[in-house]
Design a protein around this motif. Structure first.
Motif, PDB file in Angstrom:
ATOM      1  N   ASN A  33       0.844  -1.193   0.000  1.00 50.42           N
ATOM      2  CA  ASN A  33       0.000   0.000   0.000  1.00 50.42           C
ATOM      3  C   ASN A  33       0.885   1.251   0.000  1.00 50.42           C
ATOM      4  OD1 ASN A  33      -2.044   1.855   0.224  1.00 50.42           O
ATOM      5  ND2 ASN A  33      -2.323   1.550   2.436  1.00 50.42           N
ATOM      6  N   PRO A  34       1.277   1.727  -1.160  1.00 48.83           N
ATOM      7  CA  PRO A  34       2.192   2.883  -1.244  1.00 48.83           C
ATOM      8  C   PRO A  34       1.632   4.189  -0.720  1.00 48.83           C
ATOM      9  CG  PRO A  34       2.153   1.623  -3.294  1.00 48.83           C
ATOM     10  CD  PRO A  34       0.996   1.157  -2.476  1.00 48.83           C
ATOM     11  N   SER A  35       0.365   4.232  -0.359  1.00 53.33           N
ATOM     12  CA  SER A  35      -0.187   5.492   0.144  1.00 53.33           C
ATOM     13  C   SER A  35       0.288   5.791   1.562  1.00 53.33           C
ATOM     14  CB  SER A  35      -1.719   5.439   0.115  1.00 53.33           C
ATOM     15  OG  SER A  35      -2.192   4.415   0.968  1.00 53.33           O
ATOM     16  N   SER A  36       0.873   4.799   2.236  1.00 51.28           N
ATOM     17  CA  SER A  36       1.393   4.992   3.586  1.00 51.28           C
ATOM     18  C   SER A  36       2.890   4.708   3.570  1.00 51.28           C
ATOM     19  CB  SER A  36       0.684   4.039   4.561  1.00 51.28           C
ATOM     20  OG  SER A  36       1.217   4.165   5.856  1.00 51.28           O
ATOM     21  N   PHE A  37       3.692   5.688   4.011  1.00 49.98           N
ATOM     22  CA  PHE A  37       5.143   5.482   3.916  1.00 49.98           C
ATOM     23  C   PHE A  37       5.883   6.332   4.941  1.00 49.98           C
ATOM     24  CE2 PHE A  37       3.872   8.734   0.859  1.00 49.98           C
ATOM     25  CZ  PHE A  37       4.699   9.801   1.202  1.00 49.98           C
ATOM     26  N   ASP A 533       4.282   0.905   3.127  1.00 53.90           N
ATOM     27  CA  ASP A 533       3.526  -0.011   3.970  1.00 53.90           C
ATOM     28  C   ASP A 533       3.214  -1.304   3.218  1.00 53.90           C
ATOM     29  OD1 ASP A 533       2.063  -0.617   6.407  1.00 53.90           O
ATOM     30  OD2 ASP A 533       0.277  -0.485   5.158  1.00 53.90           O
ATOM     31  N   SER A 534       3.480  -2.428   3.866  1.00 53.26           N
ATOM     32  CA  SER A 534       3.223  -3.727   3.245  1.00 53.26           C
ATOM     33  C   SER A 534       3.016  -4.764   4.330  1.00 53.26           C
ATOM     34  CB  SER A 534       4.392  -4.134   2.332  1.00 53.26           C
ATOM     35  OG  SER A 534       5.585  -4.239   3.078  1.00 53.26           O
ATOM     36  N   SER A 535       2.434  -5.887   3.967  1.00 60.45           N
ATOM     37  CA  SER A 535       2.201  -6.958   4.936  1.00 60.45           C
ATOM     38  C   SER A 535       2.215  -8.303   4.226  1.00 60.45           C
ATOM     39  CB  SER A 535       0.857  -6.751   5.648  1.00 60.45           C
ATOM     40  OG  SER A 535      -0.205  -6.797   4.706  1.00 60.45           O
ATOM     41  N   LEU A 536       2.472  -9.367   5.010  1.00 57.16           N
ATOM     42  CA  LEU A 536       2.460 -10.736   4.509  1.00 57.16           C
ATOM     43  C   LEU A 536       1.560 -11.577   5.407  1.00 57.16           C
ATOM     44  CD1 LEU A 536       6.079 -11.903   3.553  1.00 57.16           C
ATOM     45  CD2 LEU A 536       4.041 -12.126   2.152  1.00 57.16           C
ATOM     46  N   THR A 537       0.745 -12.450   4.820  1.00 56.25           N
ATOM     47  CA  THR A 537      -0.124 -13.327   5.602  1.00 56.25           C
ATOM     48  C   THR A 537       0.594 -14.624   5.956  1.00 56.25           C
ATOM     49  OG1 THR A 537      -1.003 -14.349   3.602  1.00 56.25           O
ATOM     50  CG2 THR A 537      -2.182 -12.440   4.464  1.00 56.25           C
ATOM     51  N   ASP A 538       0.102 -15.281   7.022  1.00 56.57           N
ATOM     52  CA  ASP A 538       0.573 -16.618   7.407  1.00 56.57           C
ATOM     53  C   ASP A 538       2.099 -16.690   7.460  1.00 56.57           C
ATOM     54  OD1 ASP A 538      -1.987 -17.775   5.234  1.00 56.57           O
ATOM     55  OD2 ASP A 538      -2.122 -17.531   7.401  1.00 56.57           O
ATOM     56  N   GLU A 539       2.686 -15.808   8.265  1.00 61.12           N
ATOM     57  CA  GLU A 539       4.152 -15.723   8.266  1.00 61.12           C
ATOM     58  C   GLU A 539       4.830 -16.699   9.221  1.00 61.12           C
ATOM     59  OE1 GLU A 539       6.071 -11.814   7.578  1.00 61.12           O
ATOM     60  OE2 GLU A 539       4.175 -11.105   8.386  1.00 61.12           O
ATOM     61  N   ASP A 540       4.230 -17.003  10.368  1.00 55.29           N
ATOM     62  CA  ASP A 540       4.954 -17.706  11.414  1.00 55.29           C
ATOM     63  C   ASP A 540       4.986 -19.220  11.196  1.00 55.29           C
ATOM     64  OD1 ASP A 540       5.362 -15.310  12.585  1.00 55.29           O
ATOM     65  OD2 ASP A 540       3.730 -15.490  14.043  1.00 55.29           O
ATOM     66  N   ILE A 541       6.175 -19.802  11.465  1.00 54.49           N
ATOM     67  CA  ILE A 541       6.353 -21.250  11.427  1.00 54.49           C
ATOM     68  C   ILE A 541       7.142 -21.659  12.667  1.00 54.49           C
ATOM     69  CG2 ILE A 541       6.284 -21.421   8.910  1.00 54.49           C
ATOM     70  CD1 ILE A 541       9.317 -21.699   8.947  1.00 54.49           C
ATOM     71  N   PHE A 548       9.485 -18.758  14.016  1.00 54.17           N
ATOM     72  CA  PHE A 548      10.166 -17.912  13.033  1.00 54.17           C
ATOM     73  C   PHE A 548       9.147 -17.435  12.016  1.00 54.17           C
ATOM     74  CE2 PHE A 548      13.299 -20.935  14.558  1.00 54.17           C
ATOM     75  CZ  PHE A 548      14.441 -20.177  14.738  1.00 54.17           C
ATOM     76  N   LYS A 549       9.549 -16.446  11.248  1.00 53.86           N
ATOM     77  CA  LYS A 549       8.739 -16.049  10.105  1.00 53.86           C
ATOM     78  C   LYS A 549       9.025 -17.001   8.943  1.00 53.86           C
ATOM     79  CE  LYS A 549       8.535 -11.103  11.142  1.00 53.86           C
ATOM     80  NZ  LYS A 549       7.071 -11.038  11.254  1.00 53.86           N
ATOM     81  N   SER A 550       8.014 -17.223   8.163  1.00 54.98           N
ATOM     82  CA  SER A 550       8.204 -18.037   6.963  1.00 54.98           C
ATOM     83  C   SER A 550       8.984 -17.270   5.905  1.00 54.98           C
ATOM     84  CB  SER A 550       6.851 -18.466   6.396  1.00 54.98           C
ATOM     85  OG  SER A 550       7.025 -19.279   5.266  1.00 54.98           O
ATOM     86  N   LEU A 551       8.696 -15.976   5.792  1.00 56.90           N
ATOM     87  CA  LEU A 551       9.416 -15.083   4.887  1.00 56.90           C
ATOM     88  C   LEU A 551       9.686 -13.763   5.605  1.00 56.90           C
ATOM     89  CD1 LEU A 551       7.344 -15.523   1.572  1.00 56.90           C
ATOM     90  CD2 LEU A 551       9.580 -16.528   2.069  1.00 56.90           C
ATOM     91  N   TYR A 552      10.743 -13.086   5.199  1.00 53.01           N
ATOM     92  CA  TYR A 552      11.098 -11.777   5.750  1.00 53.01           C
ATOM     93  C   TYR A 552      11.118 -10.783   4.595  1.00 53.01           C
ATOM     94  CZ  TYR A 552      12.560 -14.742   9.609  1.00 53.01           C
ATOM     95  OH  TYR A 552      12.566 -15.671  10.626  1.00 53.01           O
ATOM     96  N   HIS A 553      10.538  -9.619   4.812  1.00 53.35           N
ATOM     97  CA  HIS A 553      10.419  -8.731   3.659  1.00 53.35           C
ATOM     98  C   HIS A 553      10.468  -7.253   4.075  1.00 53.35           C
ATOM     99  CE1 HIS A 553       6.329  -7.804   4.901  1.00 53.35           C
ATOM    100  NE2 HIS A 553       6.260  -6.916   3.931  1.00 53.35           N
ATOM    101  N   SER A 554      10.727  -6.427   3.087  1.00 51.37           N
ATOM    102  CA  SER A 554      10.552  -4.975   3.193  1.00 51.37           C
ATOM    103  C   SER A 554      10.141  -4.469   1.823  1.00 51.37           C
ATOM    104  CB  SER A 554      11.833  -4.281   3.665  1.00 51.37           C
ATOM    105  OG  SER A 554      12.845  -4.362   2.677  1.00 51.37           O
ATOM    106  N   CYS A 555       9.530  -3.304   1.817  1.00 54.49           N
ATOM    107  CA  CYS A 555       9.089  -2.715   0.559  1.00 54.49           C
ATOM    108  C   CYS A 555       9.412  -1.221   0.586  1.00 54.49           C
ATOM    109  CB  CYS A 555       7.590  -2.933   0.364  1.00 54.49           C
ATOM    110  SG  CYS A 555       6.978  -2.414  -1.245  1.00 54.49           S
ATOM    111  N   SER A 556      10.060  -0.730  -0.469  1.00 52.79           N
ATOM    112  CA  SER A 556      10.460   0.678  -0.512  1.00 52.79           C
ATOM    113  C   SER A 556      10.223   1.245  -1.900  1.00 52.79           C
ATOM    114  CB  SER A 556      11.947   0.832  -0.117  1.00 52.79           C
ATOM    115  OG  SER A 556      12.772   0.114  -1.016  1.00 52.79           O
ATOM    116  N   PHE A 557      10.474   2.552  -2.017  1.00 52.64           N
ATOM    117  CA  PHE A 557      10.264   3.218  -3.304  1.00 52.64           C
ATOM    118  C   PHE A 557      11.442   4.129  -3.584  1.00 52.64           C
ATOM    119  CE2 PHE A 557       8.612   6.547  -6.111  1.00 52.64           C
ATOM    120  CZ  PHE A 557       8.046   5.770  -7.123  1.00 52.64           C
TER     121      PHE A 557
END
Length: 647
Positions: A33-37, A533-541, A548-557
């Motif tokens: 969601n790039p409207s929030s940063f 602003d970004s999010s991932l579903t079903d992260e924890d394992i 732990f998280k299933s995936l680790y991420h960041s999002c930038s512009f």
């Protein structure tokens, strides 16, 4: 061969992206969601330079002679003397009438007759590498007394054969004088040696014996310098580290010892177990930061030697000299050329100020002894230079009682930035990527001055790089708090090292980047200007009782390129299928690229024999929309750059 990013131009094929309607098994949904940063620190990723593992002497510093000034504890370290058959001569280290007060020892030969000769040899660090067609400048300070003879300069190969020879004149006065000659090497020799053949009779003394390749930048080795350039660091923290503290205050790092002509710099034994020539000193570090476009972050001793090794404390009533050193440095770096230390900078060839903004006081210090000394520096610096940001040292620990006490004191005493250090197992990093989510946004900022994943055996594996990359996604998301972060240590020379793992490995002629190096390089080249602003579903394992998280991420512009940048770390063996949904207000052009770092095993690492086993692979992409699926490979770091018309 220098590590590189490979670019493969391919069509964005259906094997990579499928319409969501025909996918049966999607592991995660990523919503962007790039409207929030929020803004990202432009100097977030930098480098930490400390002379450990012979990073400088025998490393970045291009000087090929070991112990050129005879100032090591073992005065003849690196040198051998051979008397020709029939030669009646003796040699000794002397200190009467030295070159100057900082360079107090020299080698002297007393030769009774000219029936034979004396051979003085040095093989540098594992041999002296010589490149055919290149020029090397030999120089030495020489003084003679009733000496009649000459000195031959030889560069010899592994078999003892002379590659090139030159002769220095025989008229050596009883005053120190510098003699030099340029040697053009006719052929390659990986393990060369410098030999001086002293002929004649009388008393002859030598000091500051140097062999420097003409191909250098301010005394720095070009291939290692290029590795630093490739990182595009936002800042340069120097010169340490524990090096700044010293085993005792006597051998702590004093910046004034490291500037000016080479023969006037005071060589010093460091706490890593070897000597520094200071051929690269504070002035060169400032030049290096300027060259790299990096913010200089010098660190100064707080009047305390290394607390981990049993501290020596400067008495509080004699702290003025340590504080004045810092004030003088700020004047040296930033002051007018009309000021005493600004004039010194001008004398060294840099009239323009370096515009230093950050000053660190102490390294891995803690307790009341540090706090009361820090307060003295803080007041003196702020009274004269209120614009300077003063970094407060955290303890060696990154959690626990002493760490918490340091933070509590910092918040209560107007600290602007705290220097944290994290050396941890990969599992800790994977479990703590949200560490800085919880930090007080109003509290002191953070410089993560040193960090690295220490896996079993302390090796530079893909596993370590994956954990560091996961932690770095958290640094990016919290770069309103974490202003600067640097992997440590920077360099390692095999056979001369004290610490592993390290970012860059080198020997006399070769250099390669570890998987961690390529992570630093790729993350910094794809930093962006704002966190989106970004999010991932079903992260924890759950793995062996830990979450732990299933995936680790960041999002930038990136405003300059118009690219939306998505970084995803998958530290687990299985591939992960992700549906990516980008807010429709963001207009994508359908063009982009993908960069991936991975290998067949998490225990893989780069070596001198296989320096590019793990390197970034970049692929050009096309024909995608605001909703697509992507498979993130197991044990991989992936960066997607998706070009937009606008946010």
């Amino acid at each position: 061969m220098k590590p590189r990013i490979l670019i493969l131009i391919v069509v964005f094929m259906a094997v990579l992206f499928f319409p969501a309607s025909i996918l049966a098994d999607i592991d995660h949904v990523m919503t962007v969601n790039p409207s929030s940063f929020s803004p990202i620190s432009p100097i977030l990723y930098g480098i930490f330079f400390e002379d450990i593992n012979h990073a400088v002497d025998g490393g970045l510093y291009a000087e090929l002679v070991r112990n050129r000034s005879f100032e090591h504890t073992d005065r003849m370290e690196g040198w051998s003397v051979i008397l020709d058959k029939g030669c009646k001569a003796s040699f000794s280290i002397k200190s009467e009438r030295p070159v100057n007060g900082n360079n107090t020892h020299y080698l002297s030969f007393d030769i009774e007759s000219d029936d034979g000769c004396v051979i003085l040899a040095n093989n540098g660090y594992d041999g002296i590498p010589l490149v055919g067609g290149e020029n090397y400048t030999f120089s030495s300070l020489i003084r003679g007394y009733e000496y009649n003879g000459e000195i031959e300069i030889h560069l010899i190969d592994e078999q003892g054969n002379s590659i090139i020879t030159a002769v220095l004149g025989s008229d050596f006065d009883d005053l120190w004088e510098k003699y030099s000659v340029i040697l053009e090497v006719p052929e390659d020799c990986q393990y060369g040696r410098l030999a001086l053949i002293v002929k004649g009779s009388g008393l002859i003394s030598l000091d500051m014996i140097s062999l420097l390749p003409d191909k250098n930048w301010h005394g720095m080795r070009p291939d290692l310098l290029e590795m630093l350039e490739e990182l595009r660091p936002g800042f340069l923290r120097f010169p340490g580290g524990c090096l700044v503290e010293g085993d005792s205050l006597e051998n702590s790092y004093r910046w004034k010892d490291t500037i000016g002509p080479a023969e006037e710099r005071r060589a010093n034994y460091n706490l890593w177990g070897y000597h520094q020539s200071y051929g690269i000193g504070f002035f060169e570090y400032l030049l290096l930061a300027e060259y790299l476009g990096a913010e200089p972050v010098p660190i100064f001793n707080a009047g305390i030697s290394c607390q981990v090794r049993g501290a020596e404390y400067c008495p509080m009533n004699t702290m003025d000299v340590w504080i004045q050193d810092v004030l003088d440095f700020i004047e040296f770096a930033n002051g007018s050329v009309e000021s005493p230390w600004g004039a010194k900078r001008f004398e060294l060839g840099h009239p323009e100020p370096f515009n230093v903004t950050y000053i660190g006081i102490g390294n891995e210090n803690w307790g009341n002894e540090y706090h009361e000394r820090f307060t003295l520096f803080q007041k003196a610096i702020k009274d004269r230079y209120p614009e300077i940001v003063i970094l407060f040292s955290g303890p060696p620990s990154y959690e626990g009682a002493s760490f918490n006490r340091a933070w509590r004191w910092a918040r209560q005493n107007g600290v602007e930035m705290l220097d944290e250090h994290i050396y941890a197992v990969p599992e800790w990093m994977l479990r703590n990527t949200e560490r800085y989510d919880k930090y007080d946004r109003e509290g002191p900022k953070v410089m993560l001055g040193e960090y690295a994943a220490h896996e079993a055996g302390r090796r530079n594996t893909l596993q370590a790089a994956l954990a560091e990359a996961a932690l770095m996604t958290g640094l990016e998301r919290n770069s309103d708090v974490v202003i600067m972060a640097a992997y440590a240590p920077l360099f390692n020379r095999p056979g001369w090292s004290q610490w592993t793992p390290d970012l860059i490995w080198f020997d006399n002629t070769r250099v390669y980047g570890t998987p961690s190096y390529h992570v630093q390089k790729v993350f910094n080249r794809n930093l962006g200007d704002i966190i989106v602003d970004s999010s991932l579903t079903d992260e924890d394992i759950e793995v062996i009782g830990y979450w732990f998280k299933s995936l680790y991420h960041s999002c930038s512009f990136d405003y300059e390129t118009g690219d939306l940048i998505i970084k995803v770390v998958n530290p687990w063996p299985g591939d992960k299928e992700v549906l990516v949904e980008i807010n429709e207000t963001t207009k994508l052009t359908g063009k982009g690229e993908m960069t991936v770092i991975t290998s067949s095993s998490i225990f893989d690492e780069n070596t001198f024999d296989d320096p590019e086993k793990i390197i970034p692979i970049t692929t050009v992409l096309s024909d995608f929309s605001n909703r697509f699926t992507f498979t993130f490979e197991g044990n991989s770091i992936t960066v997607l750059r998706l070009n937009t018309w606008s946010l």
